[in-house]
Structures are given as structure tokens and as C-alpha cells.
Design a protein around this motif. Structure first.
Motif, PDB file in Angstrom:
ATOM      1  N   HIS A  69     -47.371  70.390 -73.124  1.00 14.66           N
ATOM      2  CA  HIS A  69     -49.205  70.069 -74.242  1.00 14.66           C
ATOM      3  C   HIS A  69     -50.466  70.615 -72.724  1.00 14.66           C
ATOM      4  O   HIS A  69     -51.867  70.040 -72.906  1.00 14.66           O
ATOM      5  CB  HIS A  69     -49.550  68.664 -74.332  1.00 14.66           C
ATOM      6  CG  HIS A  69     -48.863  68.211 -75.733  1.00 14.66           C
ATOM      7  ND1 HIS A  69     -47.569  67.756 -75.668  1.00 14.66           N
ATOM      8  CD2 HIS A  69     -48.633  68.509 -76.543  1.00 14.66           C
ATOM      9  CE1 HIS A  69     -46.774  67.691 -76.322  1.00 14.66           C
ATOM     10  NE2 HIS A  69     -47.846  68.129 -77.133  1.00 14.66           N
ATOM     11  N   CYS A  71     -51.077  69.358 -69.683  1.00 15.85           N
ATOM     12  CA  CYS A  71     -52.959  67.913 -69.766  1.00 15.85           C
ATOM     13  C   CYS A  71     -52.859  68.019 -68.239  1.00 15.85           C
ATOM     14  O   CYS A  71     -51.970  68.299 -67.886  1.00 15.85           O
ATOM     15  CB  CYS A  71     -51.886  66.954 -69.901  1.00 15.85           C
ATOM     16  SG  CYS A  71     -50.537  66.599 -71.282  1.00 15.85           S
ATOM     17  N   GLN A 126     -54.605  58.199 -70.336  1.00 14.82           N
ATOM     18  CA  GLN A 126     -55.714  59.616 -70.794  1.00 14.82           C
ATOM     19  C   GLN A 126     -54.566  60.760 -71.258  1.00 14.82           C
ATOM     20  O   GLN A 126     -54.617  61.874 -71.832  1.00 14.82           O
ATOM     21  CB  GLN A 126     -56.005  60.040 -69.080  1.00 14.82           C
ATOM     22  CG  GLN A 126     -57.024  58.853 -69.083  1.00 14.82           C
ATOM     23  CD  GLN A 126     -57.693  59.386 -66.866  1.00 14.82           C
ATOM     24  OE1 GLN A 126     -58.097  61.043 -66.523  1.00 14.82           O
ATOM     25  NE2 GLN A 126     -57.480  58.513 -66.501  1.00 14.82           N
ATOM     26  N   GLN A 129     -54.204  61.095 -74.505  1.00 19.81           N
ATOM     27  CA  GLN A 129     -55.449  61.493 -75.030  1.00 19.81           C
ATOM     28  C   GLN A 129     -55.119  63.062 -74.918  1.00 19.81           C
ATOM     29  O   GLN A 129     -55.498  63.300 -76.303  1.00 19.81           O
ATOM     30  CB  GLN A 129     -56.580  61.359 -74.642  1.00 19.81           C
ATOM     31  CG  GLN A 129     -57.565  60.184 -74.605  1.00 19.81           C
ATOM     32  CD  GLN A 129     -58.693  59.219 -74.014  1.00 19.81           C
ATOM     33  OE1 GLN A 129     -58.441  60.004 -73.182  1.00 19.81           O
ATOM     34  NE2 GLN A 129     -59.150  58.576 -74.209  1.00 19.81           N
ATOM     35  N   CYS A 130     -54.982  63.792 -74.439  1.00 20.85           N
ATOM     36  CA  CYS A 130     -54.459  64.782 -74.143  1.00 20.85           C
ATOM     37  C   CYS A 130     -53.150  65.444 -75.029  1.00 20.85           C
ATOM     38  O   CYS A 130     -54.104  66.549 -75.430  1.00 20.85           O
ATOM     39  CB  CYS A 130     -54.105  65.181 -72.749  1.00 20.85           C
ATOM     40  SG  CYS A 130     -53.524  67.015 -71.967  1.00 20.85           S
ATOM     41  N   ARG A 132     -52.374  64.112 -77.987  1.00 24.55           N
ATOM     42  CA  ARG A 132     -53.043  63.839 -79.011  1.00 24.55           C
ATOM     43  C   ARG A 132     -53.965  65.059 -79.341  1.00 24.55           C
ATOM     44  O   ARG A 132     -53.600  65.429 -80.844  1.00 24.55           O
ATOM     45  CB  ARG A 132     -53.765  62.380 -79.996  1.00 24.55           C
ATOM     46  CG  ARG A 132     -52.519  60.896 -80.027  1.00 24.55           C
ATOM     47  CD  ARG A 132     -53.029  59.685 -79.730  1.00 24.55           C
ATOM     48  NE  ARG A 132     -55.030  59.666 -79.251  1.00 24.55           N
ATOM     49  CZ  ARG A 132     -54.891  59.292 -78.685  1.00 24.55           C
ATOM     50  NH1 ARG A 132     -53.833  58.919 -77.012  1.00 24.55           N
ATOM     51  NH2 ARG A 132     -55.896  58.208 -78.162  1.00 24.55           N
ATOM     52  N   HIS A 133     -54.647  65.486 -78.485  1.00 26.38           N
ATOM     53  CA  HIS A 133     -55.763  66.330 -78.909  1.00 26.38           C
ATOM     54  C   HIS A 133     -55.087  68.088 -78.747  1.00 26.38           C
ATOM     55  O   HIS A 133     -55.004  67.954 -79.701  1.00 26.38           O
ATOM     56  CB  HIS A 133     -57.094  66.688 -77.370  1.00 26.38           C
ATOM     57  CG  HIS A 133     -57.973  67.298 -77.882  1.00 26.38           C
ATOM     58  ND1 HIS A 133     -58.542  68.041 -78.638  1.00 26.38           N
ATOM     59  CD2 HIS A 133     -58.016  68.582 -77.009  1.00 26.38           C
ATOM     60  CE1 HIS A 133     -59.129  69.114 -78.284  1.00 26.38           C
ATOM     61  NE2 HIS A 133     -58.840  69.714 -77.540  1.00 26.38           N
ATOM     62  N   ARG A 134     -54.238  68.632 -77.742  1.00 24.46           N
ATOM     63  CA  ARG A 134     -53.297  69.135 -78.674  1.00 24.46           C
ATOM     64  C   ARG A 134     -52.707  69.279 -78.686  1.00 24.46           C
ATOM     65  O   ARG A 134     -52.690  70.376 -79.638  1.00 24.46           O
ATOM     66  CB  ARG A 134     -52.297  69.444 -76.723  1.00 24.46           C
ATOM     67  CG  ARG A 134     -53.892  69.185 -75.569  1.00 24.46           C
ATOM     68  CD  ARG A 134     -53.336  70.426 -74.863  1.00 24.46           C
ATOM     69  NE  ARG A 134     -54.695  70.715 -73.712  1.00 24.46           N
ATOM     70  CZ  ARG A 134     -55.039  71.525 -72.848  1.00 24.46           C
ATOM     71  NH1 ARG A 134     -54.857  72.019 -72.836  1.00 24.46           N
ATOM     72  NH2 ARG A 134     -55.841  71.014 -71.797  1.00 24.46           N
ATOM     73  N   SER A 135     -52.046  68.017 -79.259  1.00 25.38           N
ATOM     74  CA  SER A 135     -51.157  68.765 -80.522  1.00 25.38           C
ATOM     75  C   SER A 135     -52.248  68.483 -82.362  1.00 25.38           C
ATOM     76  O   SER A 135     -51.345  69.313 -83.485  1.00 25.38           O
ATOM     77  CB  SER A 135     -50.124  67.011 -81.073  1.00 25.38           C
ATOM     78  OG  SER A 135     -49.369  66.405 -79.978  1.00 25.38           O
ATOM     79  N   THR A 136     -53.014  67.989 -82.282  1.00 26.55           N
ATOM     80  CA  THR A 136     -53.782  68.152 -83.920  1.00 26.55           C
ATOM     81  C   THR A 136     -54.546  69.053 -83.361  1.00 26.55           C
ATOM     82  O   THR A 136     -54.626  70.738 -84.341  1.00 26.55           O
ATOM     83  CB  THR A 136     -55.090  67.170 -83.747  1.00 26.55           C
ATOM     84  OG1 THR A 136     -56.115  67.329 -82.384  1.00 26.55           O
ATOM     85  CG2 THR A 136     -54.394  65.875 -84.202  1.00 26.55           C
ATOM     86  N   SER A 137     -54.982  70.238 -82.219  1.00 24.86           N
ATOM     87  CA  SER A 137     -54.994  71.609 -82.406  1.00 24.86           C
ATOM     88  C   SER A 137     -55.046  72.850 -82.606  1.00 24.86           C
ATOM     89  O   SER A 137     -54.800  73.622 -82.672  1.00 24.86           O
ATOM     90  CB  SER A 137     -56.505  71.929 -80.921  1.00 24.86           C
ATOM     91  OG  SER A 137     -55.360  71.469 -79.420  1.00 24.86           O
TER      92      SER A 137
END
Length: 139
Positions: A69, A71, A126, A129-130, A132-137
Motif C-alpha cells: 500500500h 505507506c 498510522q 490509516q494508510c 484503509r485509505h489506499r484500499s478505499t481509494s
């Protein structure tokens, strides 16, 4: 000895990582029980072996996920894992050289469990968060 309970504050929001963290916390609680019950060095040694192999495997899983991801905290996480394994190795050696001293076993438990909780609540959150953010984007 202090026991740790899983709380939402320890969740990084990535099911695979949270499940592995729960296993680590359970193993530290088992180590606490073994020390308190004086079940002898054999059970403590088995738990230390399990902790070593499980943490190495878990760290590899976490680092692969962080790399996948991309991160930004991945390098810091990897360095923290290396430091943990170094400290763990030193403590395990001290335990073995002490003739399976209960005092050293207590130090192993306290230092490593405290490190784990601190690590989860700072670096791993942290990382979560990265991921989850990259998975949803990407989805």
C-alpha cells in the motif's frame, strides 16, 4: 503481572492485523499466567519460542502489507520491528543464561508487552490509516 485486554483503542482497523495483534496480546497474557503460576521454565520457554516465531511472521505480514500500500510509515515500522527483535533476542539470551530466572521472565514480559502496546498505538495505527485509505481509494 499486568494483563492486557483488547480494546478498540488498540484496533488499527485492518482485520488481518488486528487479529494478529489479538494473538500476540493473548500470548503475552499466557506468559503472565505461566510466570504467576510458577509453571516452570518449560512452559515459559515454549511461550518465548512461540512469541519469537509469531512476531517474526506477523512483522513480515505487516511489512508486506505496508509495502503493497506504499505507506509512508513503512520504513519506520520496519526499523521498530528490527529493534523489537533485537531487544527480544537480548532478553531471551539473558533468560537462558540466568538459568530460567523468574525475574528475567518478568522483565521479558514487561518490556516487550509495553513495547507492543506502545507500537500498536503509535506506528501501527498510522499504518492502519494508510492501508484503509489506499484500499478505499483503489476500490
Amino acid at each position: 503481572m499486568q494483563k492486557f485486554e483488547w480494546t478498540d483503542s488498540l484496533s488499527v482497523g485492518v482485520p488481518m492485523i488486528d487479529t494478529q495483534h489479538k494473538e500476540l496480546i493473548a500470548a503475552f497474557n499466557d506468559l503472565s499466567d505461566a510466570i504467576e503460576q510458577g509453571t516452570g521454565s518449560t512452559s515459559i520457554k515454549k511461550l518465548l519460542v512461540f512469541l519469537q516465531y509469531f512476531t517474526e511472521w506477523h512483522f513480515g505480514q505487516e511489512e508486506s502489507c505496508a509495502a503493497k500500500h506504499k505507506c509512508p510509515i513503512a520504513g519506520t515500522n520496519q526499523q521498530a520491528h528490527a529493534k523489537f527483535l533485537e531487544i527480544f533476542g537480548e532478553l531471551k539470551t539473558r533468560y537462558r543464561e540466568s538459568g530460567a530466572s523468574e525475574e528475567i521472565a518478568r522483565q521479558v514480559h514487561t518490556q516487550l508487552a509495553d513495547w507492543l502496546v506502545s507500537h500498536i498505538m503509535t506506528i501501527d495505527t498510522q499504518l492502519g490509516q494508510c492501508i484503509r485509505h489506499r484500499s478505499t481509494s483503489v476500490a
